[in-house]
Scaffold this motif. Structure first.
Motif, PDB file in Angstrom:
ATOM      1  N   PHE A   1       0.722  -1.166  -0.044  1.00 21.79           N
ATOM      2  CA  PHE A   1       0.026   0.001   0.059  1.00 21.79           C
ATOM      3  C   PHE A   1       0.980   1.318  -0.043  1.00 21.79           C
ATOM      4  O   PHE A   1       1.533   1.450   0.868  1.00 21.79           O
ATOM      5  N   CYS A   2       0.660   1.822  -1.082  1.00 20.45           N
ATOM      6  CA  CYS A   2       1.867   3.142  -1.417  1.00 20.45           C
ATOM      7  C   CYS A   2       0.783   4.462  -1.166  1.00 20.45           C
ATOM      8  O   CYS A   2       0.472   5.059  -2.260  1.00 20.45           O
TER       9      CYS A   2
ATOM     10  N   GLY B   1       3.093  12.663   5.253  1.00 16.66           N
ATOM     11  CA  GLY B   1       2.859  11.499   6.101  1.00 16.66           C
ATOM     12  C   GLY B   1       1.285  11.805   6.684  1.00 16.66           C
ATOM     13  O   GLY B   1       0.452  11.419   5.925  1.00 16.66           O
ATOM     14  N   SER B   2       1.148  12.433   7.685  1.00 11.40           N
ATOM     15  CA  SER B   2      -0.133  12.763   8.300  1.00 11.40           C
ATOM     16  C   SER B   2      -0.774  13.379   7.610  1.00 11.40           C
ATOM     17  O   SER B   2      -2.013  13.330   7.392  1.00 11.40           O
TER      18      SER B   2
ATOM     19  N   TRP C   1       8.452   4.620   3.463  1.00 12.12           N
ATOM     20  CA  TRP C   1       8.236   3.994   4.536  1.00 12.12           C
ATOM     21  C   TRP C   1       7.050   3.042   4.188  1.00 12.12           C
ATOM     22  O   TRP C   1       6.149   2.692   4.880  1.00 12.12           O
ATOM     23  N   ILE C   2       7.333   2.480   3.149  1.00 12.22           N
ATOM     24  CA  ILE C   2       6.170   1.584   2.504  1.00 12.22           C
ATOM     25  C   ILE C   2       6.726  -0.062   2.864  1.00 12.22           C
ATOM     26  O   ILE C   2       7.528  -0.470   2.482  1.00 12.22           O
ATOM     27  N   THR C   3       5.628  -0.525   3.631  1.00 14.87           N
ATOM     28  CA  THR C   3       5.960  -1.911   4.155  1.00 14.87           C
ATOM     29  C   THR C   3       5.691  -3.029   2.963  1.00 14.87           C
ATOM     30  O   THR C   3       4.883  -2.756   2.059  1.00 14.87           O
TER      31      THR C   3
ATOM     32  N   ASN D   1      -7.228  13.646  16.985  1.00 18.68           N
ATOM     33  CA  ASN D   1      -7.696  14.826  16.010  1.00 18.68           C
ATOM     34  C   ASN D   1      -9.350  14.169  15.643  1.00 18.68           C
ATOM     35  O   ASN D   1     -10.151  14.799  15.740  1.00 18.68           O
TER      36      ASN D   1
ATOM     37  N   THR E   1       1.938   6.941   1.753  1.00 16.24           N
ATOM     38  CA  THR E   1       2.932   8.006   2.362  1.00 16.24           C
ATOM     39  C   THR E   1       4.064   8.375   1.496  1.00 16.24           C
ATOM     40  O   THR E   1       4.695   7.390   0.891  1.00 16.24           O
TER      41      THR E   1
ATOM     42  N   ILE F   1      -3.051  11.943  15.480  1.00 21.16           N
ATOM     43  CA  ILE F   1      -4.037  12.001  14.496  1.00 21.16           C
ATOM     44  C   ILE F   1      -5.252  11.347  14.649  1.00 21.16           C
ATOM     45  O   ILE F   1      -6.387  11.609  14.565  1.00 21.16           O
TER      46      ILE F   1
ATOM     47  N   THR G   1      14.063   0.301  10.616  1.00 16.13           N
ATOM     48  CA  THR G   1      13.315   1.097  11.660  1.00 16.13           C
ATOM     49  C   THR G   1      13.477   0.004  12.845  1.00 16.13           C
ATOM     50  O   THR G   1      14.080  -0.885  12.938  1.00 16.13           O
TER      51      THR G   1
ATOM     52  N   ILE H   1       2.604   4.904  15.673  1.00 19.46           N
ATOM     53  CA  ILE H   1       3.030   5.890  14.366  1.00 19.46           C
ATOM     54  C   ILE H   1       2.321   5.286  12.993  1.00 19.46           C
ATOM     55  O   ILE H   1       1.514   6.144  12.570  1.00 19.46           O
ATOM     56  N   PRO H   2       2.541   4.252  12.418  1.00 24.56           N
ATOM     57  CA  PRO H   2       1.858   3.740  11.356  1.00 24.56           C
ATOM     58  C   PRO H   2       0.314   3.684  11.474  1.00 24.56           C
ATOM     59  O   PRO H   2      -0.237   3.493  12.358  1.00 24.56           O
ATOM     60  N   ALA H   3      -0.126   3.828  10.125  1.00 25.79           N
ATOM     61  CA  ALA H   3      -1.653   3.810  10.177  1.00 25.79           C
ATOM     62  C   ALA H   3      -2.137   5.081  10.786  1.00 25.79           C
ATOM     63  O   ALA H   3      -3.507   5.020  11.124  1.00 25.79           O
ATOM     64  N   GLY H   4      -1.712   6.055  11.012  1.00 28.60           N
ATOM     65  CA  GLY H   4      -1.969   7.443  11.520  1.00 28.60           C
ATOM     66  C   GLY H   4      -1.562   7.323  13.262  1.00 28.60           C
ATOM     67  O   GLY H   4      -1.925   6.354  13.827  1.00 28.60           O
ATOM     68  N   THR H   5      -0.722   8.283  13.416  1.00 25.40           N
ATOM     69  CA  THR H   5      -0.202   8.490  14.579  1.00 25.40           C
ATOM     70  C   THR H   5      -1.320   8.631  15.769  1.00 25.40           C
ATOM     71  O   THR H   5      -2.402   9.037  15.383  1.00 25.40           O
TER      72      THR H   5
END
Ligand SMILES: Cc1cc2nc3c(=O)[nH]c(=O)nc-3n(C[C@H](O)[C@H](O)[C@H](O)COP(=O)(O)OP(=O)(O)OC[C@H]3O[C@@H](n4cnc5c(N)ncnc54)[C@H](O)[C@@H]3O)c2cc1C
Length: 413
Positions: free
Chosen positions: A146-147, A154-155, A179-181, A401, A149, A398, A224, A391-395
């Motif tokens: 899934f590309c 990022g956010s 940062w792509i897994t 928020n 970021t 976020i 990481t 952090i990943p999938a939204g900090t």
């Protein structure tokens, strides 16, 4: 809501029984074979010269995925039209909790589709893409990345720079993602790009791009704290795809990206409950058998309180997940557009589970003293994983928020 609404269904019980047998037989054998190859383990792999996961570990994970798919265990979350199990979110919480609890940090985790597998967004692809990518993804024959970021965005997803321009019947994509897994190994890339600059949440579209297409290049690993050799960058230089490679409609990219991201956010409930229960059980066992000053540390009230705090965190985070996911099953967890009450619930699941699990993993180390800090021990590895999750999938910020937006919207209405 009745307790029965959040209890494991009959088909979840059947699924977990079959998963247990798969773990005890085929996965255990593959794990033994992997141990003979000096390539590291599924959670602590060695790396190649570019810092990528050792090929033998990657291949062992792939073999687990193929076999799991053949047994119908790989994609219970995917829709039945795509060939998946069609499980709802409460059912998936139980499945995920079981898988993380019983696989621990072993190869078995690969048996349930993770970020490299089929996901709610790709189910919106065209019939041609179903045949080319979705069907082999469901069968565990290929993997995806899934590309979304970028190193510079990022956010703030809507500030991404990767763009796609129309050229006749084709789209031409330029830009880079970071940062792509699974960037090193993926066969198909789910790329989010700007197609209508300035159009806000309609400015983006999602494309399926063959990872070997001319103009695509993969960068070295971005190491990481996860130390899994799976995260990297991708470059797109004049990559050409036909219109049928657009997922959903042009302009749907933001909503589709959110459905992928929300899927990962919701998976945190079962993941943290499963790993949390595993860590707690290990902590209780350790406290009973470790003697200091002539008696087990479990006799010390300070240690008992650590165990109680772990239990309290796991119980409240798990309860939040089950109740919120039951509510989301009514609202629709991945709708495009998403129900206005859904983002708050999804973010509650993520932030409460991620933060509770971080405290649990931290305490699991404390209970063991120096033994808890041994590199690549379950406690030390899961402490690093727990730190990563925020952090990943939204900090976490976020998520807060989104929760606040939901509250303020509700009071304004
Ligand atoms: C191991 C790993 C795997 C990943 N896998 C993928 C993947 O497969 N695909 C993919 O697309 N991405 C992936 N990511 C990227 C991940 O989703 C982003 O790192 C994440 O969204 C945060 O973006 P950022 O790192 O640019 O942080 P930034 O956006 O730069 O944020 C920095 C800090 O500022 C805070 N902040 C920023 N904006 C706000 C705001 N509006 N309000 C309050 N605080 C704010 C953040 O909370 C954070 O604390 C992965 C990341 C990691 C670490």
């Amino acid at each position: 809501m009745a307790v029965a609404d959040i209890a494991p269904s009959e088909r979840v019980r059947a699924y977990t029984e079959r998963f247990r047998t798969f773990l005890d037989t085929e996965v255990a054998e593959l794990e033994t074979e992997l141990a003979r190859q000096s390539a590291g383990t599924a959670s602590g792999p060695k790396f190649d010269e570019q810092g990528r996961m050792h090929p033998a570990v990657w291949q062992a994970r792939r073999e687990v995925q193929r076999r799991s798919a053949a047994l119908g265990l790989y994609a219970p979350h995917s829709g039945t039209a795509a060939g998946g199990g069609g499980f709802d979110r409460v059912e998936m919480h139980h499945v995920e909790e079981f898988v993380y609890r019983h696989s621990g940090l072993g190869l078995g985790l690969a048996a349930l589709a993770w970020t490299e597998g089929p996901n709610p967004a790709i189910e919106h692809c065209s019939p041609a893409m179903r045949e080319q990518y979705l069907a082999p993804l469901m069968a565990g024959k290929i993997t995806a990345a899934f590309c979304n970021t970028e190193i510079g965005a990022g956010s703030d997803v809507l500030r991404m720079a990767t763009h796609a321009t129309r050229d006749g019947d084709d789209w031409v994509i330029n830009g880079s993602k970071g940062w792509i897994t699974n960037s090193h190994f993926a066969d198909v890339l789910q790329v989010v790009a700007v197609t209508d600059p300035g159009a806000g949440t309609r400015s983006l579209s999602m494309f399926l791009i063959d990872a070997d297409a001319p103009g695509v290049s993969r960068g070295a690993d971005l190491p990481t704290t996860m130390a899994d050799g799976l995260t990297g960058t991708l470059e797109f230089r004049d990559v050409r795809v036909p219109a049928e490679n657009v997922v959903g409609e042009v302009g749907d990219g933001f909503g589709l990206a959110m459905s992928w991201i929300n899927w990962r956010r919701l998976c945190r409930g079962g993941m943290c409950a499963g790993w949390g229960a595993w860590l707690l059980e290990r902590a209780v066992d350790y406290a009973r058998q470790r003697e200091v000053g002539g008696k087990p540390i479990a006799a010390q009230q300070a240690v008992q309180h650590m165990l109680a705090d772990m239990d309290a965190d796991i119980y409240q985070a798990r309860s939040t997940s089950l109740v919120a996911q039951a509510e989301l099953d009514v609202l629709g967890p991945y709708g495009t557009p998403l129900h206005r009450d859904a983002p708050r619930l999804i973010s509650l699941v993520k932030v409460i589970n991620d933060e509770a699990f971080f405290r649990v993993a931290d305490t699991a180390i404390q209970v063991r003293g120096a033994v808890g800090l041994v590199q690549d021990s379950p406690e030390e590895k899961l402490f690093r994983v727990a730190r990563n999750l925020r952090i990943p999938a939204g900090t976490s910020e976020i998520q807060r928020n989104a929760i606040a937006r939901g509250l303020l919207k509700a009071t304004a209405a």
